[in-house]
Design a protein around this motif. Structure first.
Motif, PDB file in Angstrom:
ATOM      1  N   UNK A  72       0.828  -1.210   0.000  1.00 42.45           N
ATOM      2  CA  UNK A  72       0.000   0.000   0.000  1.00 42.45           C
ATOM      3  C   UNK A  72       0.864   1.262   0.000  1.00 42.45           C
ATOM      4  N   UNK A  73       2.029   1.195   0.651  1.00 49.58           N
ATOM      5  CA  UNK A  73       2.941   2.343   0.607  1.00 49.58           C
ATOM      6  C   UNK A  73       3.476   2.569  -0.796  1.00 49.58           C
ATOM      7  N   UNK A  74       3.799   1.500  -1.506  1.00 48.68           N
ATOM      8  CA  UNK A  74       4.273   1.630  -2.892  1.00 48.68           C
ATOM      9  C   UNK A  74       3.188   2.201  -3.796  1.00 48.68           C
ATOM     10  N   UNK A  75       1.948   1.751  -3.605  1.00 49.74           N
ATOM     11  CA  UNK A  75       0.847   2.293  -4.399  1.00 49.74           C
ATOM     12  C   UNK A  75       0.626   3.764  -4.088  1.00 49.74           C
ATOM     13  N   UNK A  76       0.756   4.126  -2.824  1.00 53.19           N
ATOM     14  CA  UNK A  76       0.588   5.526  -2.438  1.00 53.19           C
ATOM     15  C   UNK A  76       1.703   6.391  -3.022  1.00 53.19           C
ATOM     16  N   UNK A  77       2.913   5.894  -3.025  1.00 56.60           N
ATOM     17  CA  UNK A  77       4.031   6.643  -3.607  1.00 56.60           C
ATOM     18  C   UNK A  77       3.824   6.812  -5.114  1.00 56.60           C
ATOM     19  N   UNK A  78       3.343   5.762  -5.797  1.00 54.99           N
ATOM     20  CA  UNK A  78       3.062   5.872  -7.231  1.00 54.99           C
ATOM     21  C   UNK A  78       1.981   6.909  -7.508  1.00 54.99           C
ATOM     22  N   UNK A  79       0.942   6.917  -6.682  1.00 58.08           N
ATOM     23  CA  UNK A  79      -0.125   7.905  -6.892  1.00 58.08           C
ATOM     24  C   UNK A  79       0.366   9.321  -6.583  1.00 58.08           C
ATOM     25  N   UNK A  80       1.244   9.475  -5.611  1.00 61.10           N
ATOM     26  CA  UNK A  80       1.806  10.800  -5.309  1.00 61.10           C
ATOM     27  C   UNK A  80       2.712  11.289  -6.434  1.00 61.10           C
ATOM     28  N   UNK A  81       3.469  10.391  -7.027  1.00 56.88           N
ATOM     29  CA  UNK A  81       4.322  10.762  -8.158  1.00 56.88           C
ATOM     30  C   UNK A  81       3.463  11.179  -9.345  1.00 56.88           C
ATOM     31  N   UNK A  82       2.414  10.443  -9.611  1.00 57.70           N
ATOM     32  CA  UNK A  82       1.502  10.805 -10.702  1.00 57.70           C
ATOM     33  C   UNK A  82       0.830  12.136 -10.423  1.00 57.70           C
ATOM     34  N   UNK A  83       0.446  12.356  -9.175  1.00 56.05           N
ATOM     35  CA  UNK A  83      -0.159  13.631  -8.806  1.00 56.05           C
ATOM     36  C   UNK A  83       0.824  14.784  -8.999  1.00 56.05           C
ATOM     37  N   UNK A  84       2.077  14.583  -8.646  1.00 56.99           N
ATOM     38  CA  UNK A  84       3.057  15.658  -8.826  1.00 56.99           C
ATOM     39  C   UNK A  84       3.313  15.923 -10.309  1.00 56.99           C
ATOM     40  N   UNK A  85       3.350  14.873 -11.127  1.00 52.16           N
ATOM     41  CA  UNK A  85       3.491  15.068 -12.573  1.00 52.16           C
ATOM     42  C   UNK A  85       2.308  15.853 -13.135  1.00 52.16           C
ATOM     43  N   UNK A  86       1.106  15.497 -12.694  1.00 55.53           N
ATOM     44  CA  UNK A  86      -0.082  16.205 -13.174  1.00 55.53           C
ATOM     45  C   UNK A  86      -0.091  17.660 -12.717  1.00 55.53           C
ATOM     46  N   UNK A  87       0.343  17.904 -11.497  1.00 55.13           N
ATOM     47  CA  UNK A  87       0.386  19.271 -10.984  1.00 55.13           C
ATOM     48  C   UNK A  87       1.363  20.120 -11.786  1.00 55.13           C
ATOM     49  N   UNK A  88       2.535  19.589 -12.046  1.00 55.21           N
ATOM     50  CA  UNK A  88       3.517  20.334 -12.841  1.00 55.21           C
ATOM     51  C   UNK A  88       3.044  20.517 -14.275  1.00 55.21           C
ATOM     52  N   UNK A  89       2.409  19.504 -14.846  1.00 56.84           N
ATOM     53  CA  UNK A  89       1.876  19.626 -16.201  1.00 56.84           C
ATOM     54  C   UNK A  89       0.790  20.698 -16.261  1.00 56.84           C
ATOM     55  N   UNK A  90      -0.074  20.738 -15.260  1.00 54.23           N
ATOM     56  CA  UNK A  90      -1.126  21.769 -15.219  1.00 54.23           C
ATOM     57  C   UNK A  90      -0.531  23.161 -15.050  1.00 54.23           C
ATOM     58  N   UNK A  91       0.495  23.268 -14.244  1.00 52.37           N
ATOM     59  CA  UNK A  91       1.146  24.567 -14.032  1.00 52.37           C
ATOM     60  C   UNK A  91       1.741  25.099 -15.326  1.00 52.37           C
ATOM     61  N   UNK A  92       2.485  24.271 -16.022  1.00 51.38           N
ATOM     62  CA  UNK A  92       3.088  24.725 -17.274  1.00 51.38           C
ATOM     63  C   UNK A  92       2.046  24.874 -18.379  1.00 51.38           C
ATOM     64  N   UNK A  93       0.997  24.082 -18.337  1.00 52.94           N
ATOM     65  CA  UNK A  93      -0.089  24.243 -19.305  1.00 52.94           C
ATOM     66  C   UNK A  93      -0.816  25.569 -19.081  1.00 52.94           C
ATOM     67  N   UNK A  94      -1.007  25.943 -17.832  1.00 51.64           N
ATOM     68  CA  UNK A  94      -1.613  27.233 -17.528  1.00 51.64           C
ATOM     69  C   UNK A  94      -0.723  28.373 -18.017  1.00 51.64           C
ATOM     70  N   UNK A  95       0.582  28.253 -17.820  1.00 53.83           N
ATOM     71  CA  UNK A  95       1.507  29.278 -18.314  1.00 53.83           C
ATOM     72  C   UNK A  95       1.446  29.353 -19.834  1.00 53.83           C
ATOM     73  N   UNK A  96       1.409  28.212 -20.500  1.00 48.95           N
ATOM     74  CA  UNK A  96       1.322  28.182 -21.956  1.00 48.95           C
ATOM     75  C   UNK A  96       0.020  28.798 -22.443  1.00 48.95           C
ATOM     76  N   UNK A  97      -1.086  28.483 -21.783  1.00 50.48           N
ATOM     77  CA  UNK A  97      -2.384  29.031 -22.176  1.00 50.48           C
ATOM     78  C   UNK A  97      -2.432  30.541 -21.985  1.00 50.48           C
TER      79      UNK A  97
END
Length: 95
Positions: free
Chosen positions: A6-31
Motif C-alpha cells: 500500500x505504501x508503494x501504491x501511495x508513492x506511485x499515486x503521489x508521483x503521478x499527482x506531482x506530474x499532473x500538478x507540474x503539467x497543469x502549471x506549465x499548461x496554464x503558463x502556456x495558455x
C-alpha cells in the motif's frame, strides 16, 4: 507485507499527482501566454525573437513531458490533447 504494498501504491499515486500538478502549471503558463500572443498583433507563436514566444515554446514542451509521464491517468491524456490542440491552433490561426 500488505503495508509495504500500500505504501508503494501511495508513492506511485503521489508521483503521478506531482506530474499532473507540474503539467497543469506549465499548461496554464502556456495558455496564458497564448492568450497574450493573440491579444498582441504581429507576434506569432513561432517568432523566436519575441519574449512571449521564447517562454511559450519551453512551457509547452515541459507541459508535454510531464503529461506524457502521467499518461496512465485520464487527466494526463486530457492535458496532452489540450496542449496539442492549442499549439496547432496557435500555429494555424495565430497572427
Amino acid at each position: 507485507m500488505s503495508n509495504n504494498i500500500s505504501e508503494k501504491q501511495h508513492i506511485k499515486s503521489m508521483v503521478t499527482f506531482s506530474y499532473l500538478t507540474l503539467a497543469c502549471l506549465f499548461s496554464f503558463a502556456f495558455t496564458s501566454i497564448c492568450i497574450l500572443i493573440l491579444m498582441v498583433p504581429m507576434v506569432g507563436i513561432l517568432d523566436f525573437t519575441y519574449f512571449p514566444s521564447k517562454v511559450a515554446i519551453p512551457s509547452f514542451l515541459i507541459s508535454m513531458v510531464f503529461s506524457v509521464l502521467a499518461f496512465k491517468n485520464f487527466f494526463g491524456k486530457i492535458l496532452i490533447v489540450f496542449n496539442l490542440s492549442l499549439m496547432i491552433f496557435m500555429i494555424v490561426y495565430g497572427p
